[in-house]
Motif scaffolding. Structure first.
Motif, PDB file in Angstrom:
ATOM      1  N   SER A   6      27.930   4.607  80.653  1.00 32.35           N
ATOM      2  CA  SER A   6      27.062   3.423  80.724  1.00 32.35           C
ATOM      3  C   SER A   6      25.885   3.659  81.668  1.00 32.35           C
ATOM      4  O   SER A   6      24.872   2.968  81.578  1.00 32.35           O
ATOM      5  CB  SER A   6      27.870   2.210  81.216  1.00 32.35           C
ATOM      6  N   THR A  53      29.445  14.557  76.283  1.00 40.20           N
ATOM      7  CA  THR A  53      30.671  14.294  75.514  1.00 40.20           C
ATOM      8  C   THR A  53      30.507  13.086  74.608  1.00 40.20           C
ATOM      9  O   THR A  53      29.597  12.294  74.784  1.00 40.20           O
ATOM     10  CB  THR A  53      31.878  14.108  76.453  1.00 40.20           C
ATOM     11  N   TRP A  54      31.402  12.995  73.614  1.00 43.59           N
ATOM     12  CA  TRP A  54      31.359  11.937  72.599  1.00 43.59           C
ATOM     13  C   TRP A  54      30.040  11.989  71.854  1.00 43.59           C
ATOM     14  O   TRP A  54      29.372  10.969  71.701  1.00 43.59           O
ATOM     15  CB  TRP A  54      31.577  10.540  73.231  1.00 43.59           C
ATOM     16  N   ILE A  55      29.688  13.163  71.369  1.00 41.52           N
ATOM     17  CA  ILE A  55      28.397  13.326  70.720  1.00 41.52           C
ATOM     18  C   ILE A  55      28.577  13.438  69.201  1.00 41.52           C
ATOM     19  O   ILE A  55      29.138  14.424  68.702  1.00 41.52           O
ATOM     20  CB  ILE A  55      27.656  14.571  71.275  1.00 41.52           C
TER      21      ILE A  55
END
Ligand code: TGC
Ligand code: FAD
Length: 397
Positions: free
Chosen positions: A142, A168-170
């Protein structure tokens, strides 16, 4: 006399141009005929077929608002109708398309040099070059302003940066040919955007492992971006844009696309729940649709589809007139994601035990919608963006 159409209660269609209606219909046809038949198996197998981007490219659905470079140059509302059509099938398919269009082609078009645009945009418009957008890091989601990924000047090669850090989380990262990586320049501490080309990275300097066993968005491919002194020439840096304004400008378009896309997901849940409620009988042969509690669920969902669609169209129009603000986009991203998740969970109840079978689709949609509420600014973060705009006081820190 006008008659009420539960599928378009406030007649949003009357606000669309003929071109927009035609583009929306083309997208709907492709999505229902070509994408929908594959989604269940893809979701079960956690598989994303990169050919989907080529198919979308052939139809002109990628980077659709961009003028030139083989892109369609359509209105923001038309691009919203495209995301709505794709998201009616699966949020993961919309994700793959949004990243390509809003988060990679968008910044190349807005911030890239003429050479960068020529090099990447035509191939990306055809879906032959696949993009990813790396902002989120393992320790900074965030709050991307605190990112640790750094770009240092190469000690011996003039005009080359060495990028180190991890994202990350791409979405799309394991299959991407070009990755927009946001990193802080060591010299200034300011965030800059780099176009990292996989084919140009020496072995061991770029890894993009897939994140497996997701509980949502399984028809989309997600991974990390690990950079270890990865050399990137200065020609691959966006020349002028600096600070968080760079990534957030791209996010304005992507968040708008999600807000519009949500309406497709909710319309799909509503239509499925309505059909099921009319067919399923309980208590003396009555269809579930006869019961008031069920009707209330349908009425509330239809209302939020109508309101959310009108709001998305209005923001799309303002966007094209240069009058949309980021807070407007936060408002519709937050509201449409929250209401769609709420209604999908409520409509799921109408299916009883059958909702647990993936053949009924709604369970998959509910799992996806957790993700759409979370990425591109979790809903509470958008509440704080709006709270800051309303009060003048920021509550993040
Ligand atoms: P803040 O002080 O608010 O802003 C810093 C600078 O950025 C500018 N800015 C914007 N510019 C354009 N559009 C926007 N929406 C903007 N928001 C901010 C701002 O004017 C300022 O510029 P300057 O020149 O004064 O420096 O920064 P902050 O650090 O306090 O930010 C707080 C917050 C919460 C607003 C922000 O960090 C935030 O939005 N966090 C959420 C993170 C997020 O959305 N991540 C998304 C990652 S990408 C992704 O999820 C893709 S999923 C794709 C898919 O699969 O579909
Ligand atoms: P955190 O920042 O740790 O937040 C956790 C919770 O705390 C949230 O509910 C949040 O609202 C709350 N919270 C945090 N700070 C505050 C505060 N100050 N006040 C109140 N509440 C707060 N990112 C990319 O860059 N590119 C991509 O392509 C991409 N694709 C994604 C695909 C998937 C499938 C997923 C799941 C994520 C993807 N993301 C991507 C990452 C996504 O943007 C982040 O997950 C999101 O921004 C939230 O960050 P976080 O997960 O680190 O959560």
């Amino acid at each position: 006399a006008p008659s009420f159409n539960w599928e378009d209660p406030l007649n949003h269609k009357s606000l669309l141009t003929e071109d927009e209606i035609a583009i929306g219909e083309t997208a709907e046809r492709y999505c229902q005929e070509q994408l929908f038949p594959r989604v269940l198996q893809a979701y079960r197998d956690e598989h994303y077929d990169p050919k989907i981007l080529e198919e979308m490219g052939d139809l002109g659905l990628l980077g659709a608002t961009i003028e030139g470079y083989g892109c369609a140059g359509v209105s923001s509302v038309a691009s919203g109708l495209i995301t709505r059509a794709v998201e009616r099938v699966d949020s993961g398919y919309r994700s793959g398309m949004s990243v390509q269009s809003s988060l990679v082609m968008g910044p190349i078009n807005d911030f890239g040099t003429a050479e960068q645009k020529e090099r990447f945009l035509p191939g990306m418009a055809k879906g032959k070059i696949i993009g990813a957008f790396g902002l989120t890091e393992p320790n900074h989601g965030s709050d991307p302003g605190s990112m640790e990924t750094v770009a240092r000047p190469h000690p011996t090669k003039e005009g080359v940066y060495l990028l180190s850090g991890s994202k990350t989380w791409i979405t799309n990262s394991p299959i991407a040919d070009v990755l927009v990586v946001w990193a802080k320049l060591q010299e200034t501490g300011k965030i800059r955007g780099f176009l990292v080309e996989r084919s140009a990275c020496p072995p061991g300097t770029l890894e993009t492992p897939q994140i497996k066993n997701k509980t949502g968005l399984r028809a989309s491919i997600t991974g990390m971006i690990q950079l270890d002194n990865c050399p990137v020439p200065k020609e691959n840096m966006f020349p002028e844009i600096e600070g968080l304004k760079g990534p957030f400008t791209c996010l304005n378009s992507a968040r708008f696309g999600i807000a519009f896309g949500m309406m497709g997901a909710l319309e799909d849940c509503l239509a499925r729940a309505r059909t099921y409620a009319l067919e399923r009988k309980q208590f003396k042969g009555n269809p579930l649709a006869k019961y008031q509690l069920v009707q209330k669920k349908l009425a509330e969902a239809a209302t939020d589809v109508a309101y959310g669609t009108l709001a998305a169209i209005q923001v799309g129009r303002l966007k094209d007139e240069g009058k949309a603000t980021p807070e407007m986009i936060s408002m519709i991203k937050r509201q449409n994601c929250d209401r769609t998740l709420y209604h999908a969970r409520t409509l799921q109840e109408i299916f009883g035990g059958n909702a647990v079978s993936d053949e009924y689709h709604i369970g998959r949609v509910v799992a996806n919608l957790y993700v759409t509420q979370t990425y591109e600014g979790q809903s509470d973060i958008h509440s704080l963006i709006l709270g800051r705009a309303i009060t003048g006081v920021q509550a993040f820190v």
